[in-house]
Design a protein around this motif. Structure first.
Motif, PDB file in Angstrom:
ATOM      1  N   ASP A   5      -3.412  -2.873   7.972  1.00  0.00           N
ATOM      2  CA  ASP A   5      -4.461  -2.153   7.242  1.00  0.00           C
ATOM      3  C   ASP A   5      -3.933  -0.908   6.532  1.00  0.00           C
ATOM      4  OD1 ASP A   5      -6.206  -4.051   8.218  1.00  0.00           O
ATOM      5  OD2 ASP A   5      -6.935  -2.779   9.849  1.00  0.00           O
ATOM      6  N   GLN A   6      -2.783  -0.398   6.965  1.00  0.00           N
ATOM      7  CA  GLN A   6      -2.205   0.797   6.328  1.00  0.00           C
ATOM      8  C   GLN A   6      -1.577   0.502   4.974  1.00  0.00           C
ATOM      9  OE1 GLN A   6       0.604   2.944   8.901  1.00  0.00           O
ATOM     10  NE2 GLN A   6       0.495   1.206  10.276  1.00  0.00           N
ATOM     11  N   LEU A   7      -1.318  -0.763   4.697  1.00  0.00           N
ATOM     12  CA  LEU A   7      -0.629  -1.118   3.456  1.00  0.00           C
ATOM     13  C   LEU A   7      -1.542  -0.944   2.247  1.00  0.00           C
ATOM     14  CD1 LEU A   7       1.189  -4.414   4.560  1.00  0.00           C
ATOM     15  CD2 LEU A   7       2.061  -2.074   4.620  1.00  0.00           C
ATOM     16  N   SER A   8      -0.947  -0.495   1.148  1.00  0.00           N
ATOM     17  CA  SER A   8      -1.698  -0.427  -0.105  1.00  0.00           C
ATOM     18  C   SER A   8      -1.989  -1.854  -0.573  1.00  0.00           C
ATOM     19  CB  SER A   8      -0.867   0.299  -1.174  1.00  0.00           C
ATOM     20  OG  SER A   8       0.230  -0.512  -1.575  1.00  0.00           O
ATOM     21  N   ASP A   9      -2.877  -1.983  -1.547  1.00  0.00           N
ATOM     22  CA  ASP A   9      -3.213  -3.308  -2.066  1.00  0.00           C
ATOM     23  C   ASP A   9      -1.973  -4.037  -2.563  1.00  0.00           C
ATOM     24  OD1 ASP A   9      -5.841  -2.852  -1.443  1.00  0.00           O
ATOM     25  OD2 ASP A   9      -6.459  -2.394  -3.500  1.00  0.00           O
ATOM     26  N   ARG A  10      -1.122  -3.345  -3.294  1.00  0.00           N
ATOM     27  CA  ARG A  10       0.080  -3.981  -3.837  1.00  0.00           C
ATOM     28  C   ARG A  10       1.066  -4.332  -2.720  1.00  0.00           C
ATOM     29  NH1 ARG A  10       2.078  -5.155  -8.981  1.00  0.00           N
ATOM     30  NH2 ARG A  10      -0.144  -5.413  -9.235  1.00  0.00           N
ATOM     31  N   GLU A  11       1.211  -3.433  -1.746  1.00  0.00           N
ATOM     32  CA  GLU A  11       2.094  -3.732  -0.618  1.00  0.00           C
ATOM     33  C   GLU A  11       1.593  -4.949   0.148  1.00  0.00           C
ATOM     34  OE1 GLU A  11       3.544   0.877   0.250  1.00  0.00           O
ATOM     35  OE2 GLU A  11       1.888   0.007   1.393  1.00  0.00           O
ATOM     36  N   LEU A  12       0.288  -5.039   0.313  1.00  0.00           N
ATOM     37  CA  LEU A  12      -0.298  -6.181   1.022  1.00  0.00           C
ATOM     38  C   LEU A  12      -0.034  -7.481   0.257  1.00  0.00           C
ATOM     39  CD1 LEU A  12      -1.945  -6.990   3.517  1.00  0.00           C
ATOM     40  CD2 LEU A  12      -4.005  -6.706   2.141  1.00  0.00           C
ATOM     41  N   GLU A  13      -0.149  -7.419  -1.057  1.00  0.00           N
ATOM     42  CA  GLU A  13       0.113  -8.598  -1.878  1.00  0.00           C
ATOM     43  C   GLU A  13       1.589  -9.005  -1.779  1.00  0.00           C
ATOM     44  OE1 GLU A  13      -0.974 -11.808  -4.008  1.00  0.00           O
ATOM     45  OE2 GLU A  13      -2.292 -10.319  -3.112  1.00  0.00           O
ATOM     46  N   VAL A  14       2.499  -8.027  -1.810  1.00  0.00           N
ATOM     47  CA  VAL A  14       3.929  -8.312  -1.648  1.00  0.00           C
ATOM     48  C   VAL A  14       4.169  -8.922  -0.265  1.00  0.00           C
ATOM     49  CG1 VAL A  14       6.216  -7.248  -1.420  1.00  0.00           C
ATOM     50  CG2 VAL A  14       4.713  -6.580  -3.308  1.00  0.00           C
ATOM     51  N   PHE A  15       3.541  -8.344   0.757  1.00  0.00           N
ATOM     52  CA  PHE A  15       3.671  -8.839   2.133  1.00  0.00           C
ATOM     53  C   PHE A  15       3.207 -10.294   2.224  1.00  0.00           C
ATOM     54  CE2 PHE A  15       2.053  -8.734   6.676  1.00  0.00           C
ATOM     55  CZ  PHE A  15       3.286  -8.545   7.279  1.00  0.00           C
ATOM     56  N   ARG A  16       2.086 -10.587   1.582  1.00  0.00           N
ATOM     57  CA  ARG A  16       1.539 -11.952   1.579  1.00  0.00           C
ATOM     58  C   ARG A  16       2.527 -12.921   0.906  1.00  0.00           C
ATOM     59  NH1 ARG A  16      -3.168 -10.847  -0.652  1.00  0.00           N
ATOM     60  NH2 ARG A  16      -4.293 -10.767   1.307  1.00  0.00           N
ATOM     61  N   LEU A  17       3.097 -12.509  -0.214  1.00  0.00           N
ATOM     62  CA  LEU A  17       4.039 -13.367  -0.939  1.00  0.00           C
ATOM     63  C   LEU A  17       5.327 -13.575  -0.152  1.00  0.00           C
ATOM     64  CD1 LEU A  17       3.467 -12.063  -4.566  1.00  0.00           C
ATOM     65  CD2 LEU A  17       2.677 -14.224  -3.584  1.00  0.00           C
ATOM     66  N   ILE A  18       5.775 -12.537   0.559  1.00  0.00           N
ATOM     67  CA  ILE A  18       6.950 -12.678   1.430  1.00  0.00           C
ATOM     68  C   ILE A  18       6.653 -13.738   2.489  1.00  0.00           C
ATOM     69  CG2 ILE A  18       8.356 -11.535   3.199  1.00  0.00           C
ATOM     70  CD1 ILE A  18       7.961  -8.912   1.542  1.00  0.00           C
ATOM     71  N   GLY A  19       5.461 -13.659   3.077  1.00  0.00           N
ATOM     72  CA  GLY A  19       5.058 -14.631   4.085  1.00  0.00           C
ATOM     73  C   GLY A  19       4.936 -16.033   3.529  1.00  0.00           C
ATOM     74  N   SER A  20       4.668 -16.133   2.226  1.00  0.00           N
ATOM     75  CA  SER A  20       4.558 -17.440   1.562  1.00  0.00           C
ATOM     76  C   SER A  20       5.913 -18.010   1.187  1.00  0.00           C
ATOM     77  CB  SER A  20       3.720 -17.301   0.290  1.00  0.00           C
ATOM     78  OG  SER A  20       2.426 -16.869   0.604  1.00  0.00           O
ATOM     79  N   GLY A  21       6.970 -17.240   1.433  1.00  0.00           N
ATOM     80  CA  GLY A  21       8.312 -17.736   1.186  1.00  0.00           C
ATOM     81  C   GLY A  21       8.935 -17.289  -0.124  1.00  0.00           C
ATOM     82  N   LEU A  22       8.259 -16.406  -0.852  1.00  0.00           N
ATOM     83  CA  LEU A  22       8.825 -15.933  -2.112  1.00  0.00           C
ATOM     84  C   LEU A  22       9.867 -14.844  -1.863  1.00  0.00           C
ATOM     85  CD1 LEU A  22       6.388 -17.456  -3.317  1.00  0.00           C
ATOM     86  CD2 LEU A  22       6.223 -15.636  -4.993  1.00  0.00           C
TER      87      LEU A  22
END
Length: 69
Positions: A5-22
């Protein structure tokens, strides 16, 4: 977890993409940003989530994505 929850919107999106394998390059292309910018996001995420390295970052992102899908 709640620490995400501490992550900014952009950080969260980057985190999601990392988890997706990008990788950093693909994330940079998706956001039309430099690789350096994405590396900075990755560093901020690791600091906020208290992760030691990129491997931990990737594993945590994958686990988070699986538990939130």
């Amino acid at each position: 977890g709640s620490s995400v929850d501490q992550l900014s919107d952009r950080e969260l999106e980057v985190f999601r993409l990392i988890g997706s394998g990008l990788g950093t390059r693909k994330i940079a292309e998706r956001f039309s940003r430099s690789i350096k910018t994405v590396e900075t996001y990755r560093e901020h995420i690791k600091l906020k989530l208290n992760l030691k390295n990129s491997t931990e970052l990737t594993q945590t992102a994958i686990q988070w994505l699986q538990s939130n899908s």
